[in-house]
Scaffold this motif. Structure first.
Motif, PDB file in Angstrom:
ATOM      1  N   ASN A   1       0.815  -1.219   0.000  1.00 15.33           N
ATOM      2  CA  ASN A   1       0.000   0.000   0.000  1.00 15.33           C
ATOM      3  C   ASN A   1       0.850   1.272   0.000  1.00 15.33           C
ATOM      4  O   ASN A   1       0.384   2.327  -0.407  1.00 15.33           O
TER       5      ASN A   1
ATOM      6  N   GLU B   1      11.455   1.734 -14.533  1.00 20.34           N
ATOM      7  CA  GLU B   1      11.253   2.807 -13.553  1.00 20.34           C
ATOM      8  C   GLU B   1      12.253   2.700 -12.403  1.00 20.34           C
ATOM      9  O   GLU B   1      12.744   3.716 -11.898  1.00 20.34           O
TER      10      GLU B   1
ATOM     11  N   ALA C   1       3.557   1.730  -1.784  1.00 23.93           N
ATOM     12  CA  ALA C   1       4.369   1.813  -2.998  1.00 23.93           C
ATOM     13  C   ALA C   1       3.480   2.075  -4.208  1.00 23.93           C
ATOM     14  O   ALA C   1       2.366   1.578  -4.299  1.00 23.93           O
ATOM     15  N   GLU C   2       4.014   2.842  -5.139  1.00 29.71           N
ATOM     16  CA  GLU C   2       3.292   3.133  -6.380  1.00 29.71           C
ATOM     17  C   GLU C   2       3.370   1.926  -7.314  1.00 29.71           C
ATOM     18  O   GLU C   2       4.453   1.389  -7.555  1.00 29.71           O
ATOM     19  N   ASP C   3       2.252   1.521  -7.861  1.00 29.27           N
ATOM     20  CA  ASP C   3       2.219   0.391  -8.797  1.00 29.27           C
ATOM     21  C   ASP C   3       2.585   0.889 -10.189  1.00 29.27           C
ATOM     22  O   ASP C   3       1.853   1.652 -10.800  1.00 29.27           O
ATOM     23  N   VAL C   4       3.739   0.444 -10.694  1.00 31.87           N
ATOM     24  CA  VAL C   4       4.181   0.844 -12.028  1.00 31.87           C
ATOM     25  C   VAL C   4       4.005  -0.287 -13.035  1.00 31.87           C
ATOM     26  O   VAL C   4       4.459  -0.186 -14.179  1.00 31.87           O
TER      27      VAL C   4
ATOM     28  N   ARG D   1      11.088   7.309  -4.923  1.00 24.30           N
ATOM     29  CA  ARG D   1       9.850   6.869  -4.266  1.00 24.30           C
ATOM     30  C   ARG D   1       9.839   5.348  -4.235  1.00 24.30           C
ATOM     31  O   ARG D   1      10.621   4.702  -4.926  1.00 24.30           O
ATOM     32  N   ASN D   2       8.951   4.789  -3.427  1.00 23.82           N
ATOM     33  CA  ASN D   2       8.772   3.342  -3.383  1.00 23.82           C
ATOM     34  C   ASN D   2       7.871   2.929  -4.536  1.00 23.82           C
ATOM     35  O   ASN D   2       6.827   3.533  -4.756  1.00 23.82           O
ATOM     36  N   ILE D   3       8.304   1.904  -5.264  1.00 24.33           N
ATOM     37  CA  ILE D   3       7.500   1.407  -6.377  1.00 24.33           C
ATOM     38  C   ILE D   3       7.329  -0.101  -6.249  1.00 24.33           C
ATOM     39  O   ILE D   3       8.076  -0.769  -5.540  1.00 24.33           O
ATOM     40  N   ARG D   4       6.334  -0.606  -6.951  1.00 24.54           N
ATOM     41  CA  ARG D   4       6.112  -2.047  -7.047  1.00 24.54           C
ATOM     42  C   ARG D   4       5.600  -2.334  -8.449  1.00 24.54           C
ATOM     43  O   ARG D   4       5.124  -1.438  -9.143  1.00 24.54           O
ATOM     44  N   GLY D   5       5.746  -3.575  -8.867  1.00 23.25           N
ATOM     45  CA  GLY D   5       5.298  -3.948 -10.193  1.00 23.25           C
ATOM     46  C   GLY D   5       5.742  -5.364 -10.523  1.00 23.25           C
ATOM     47  O   GLY D   5       6.100  -6.127  -9.640  1.00 23.25           O
TER      48      GLY D   5
END
Length: 144
Positions: free
Chosen positions: A85, A97, A87-90, A109-113
Motif C-alpha cells: 500500500n 522505472e 508503494a506506487e504500482d508501475v 519513491r517506493n514502487i512495485r510492479g
C-alpha cells in the motif's frame, strides 16, 4: 457457529467459520474451501484440542501454542500489505522505472510492479535493491 482449524496441501493453517459441521463438510466436499494464502482448494480440517489438560495452566499453554502460527502469519501479511500500500504500482514498467529512480532520472519513491527473474537479477547486479514477493491471493483481501 462452528470455528475449525483448516490447512491446505502446502500446510498453510487458517480458520474457517461455518453455520454447522454439515455446512463445513458440504463446502469441503464441493471444493468451495480455499486457502487464503495460495488459493488451493485441497483443504482439510485439522484436529482441534483447545481444552487439553485438566489444569488451567496446561489449557493456556496449548492455546498459546496453537495461536502462535496464525499470529505470526497475520503479522507477516499485515507487514506485506503495508509495503504494497505504500508503494506506487508501475506495473510491467518496474525494471525501467527502478533504473530511472536509481540513476536520478525520476523522483525517488517506493514502487512495485512485475518483472522477470532475469531482469530482477540484472537490477541487483546494477546495485538496485529489489524484493521479490509471490502473488498471494490473500494480500488482496482482508484477514479472516
Amino acid at each position: 457457529m462452528k470455528v475449525y482449524n483448516l490447512s491446505c496441501a502446502l500446510t498453510h493453517s487458517f480458520e474457517g467459520w461455518f453455520a454447522s459441521e454439515a455446512d463445513c463438510l458440504s463446502q469441503q466436499a464441493n471444493g468451495l474451501l480455499t486457502c487464503p494464502i495460495c488459493n488451493s482448494n485441497e483443504v482439510i480440517r485439522l484436529p482441534s484440542a483447545p481444552h487439553i489438560g485438566d489444569r488451567l495452566g496446561e489449557r493456556n499453554a496449548v492455546q498459546t501454542q496453537t495461536q502462535l502460527g496464525p499470529q505470526m502469519q497475520e503479522a507477516f501479511l499485515k507487514g506485506v500489505r503495508q509495503l504494497i500500500n505504500g508503494a506506487e504500482d508501475v506495473g510491467t514498467a518496474f525494471a525501467e522505472e527502478a533504473r530511472r529512480i536509481h540513476y536520478h532520472e525520476a523522483p525517488e519513491r517506493n514502487i512495485r510492479g512485475q518483472t522477470t527473474q532475469d531482469e530482477a537479477e540484472s537490477l541487483r547486479e546494477e546495485g538496485i535493491q529489489v524484493l521479490a514477493l509471490p502473488a498471494l491471493p490473500i494480500l488482496k483481501n482482508t484477514l479472516q
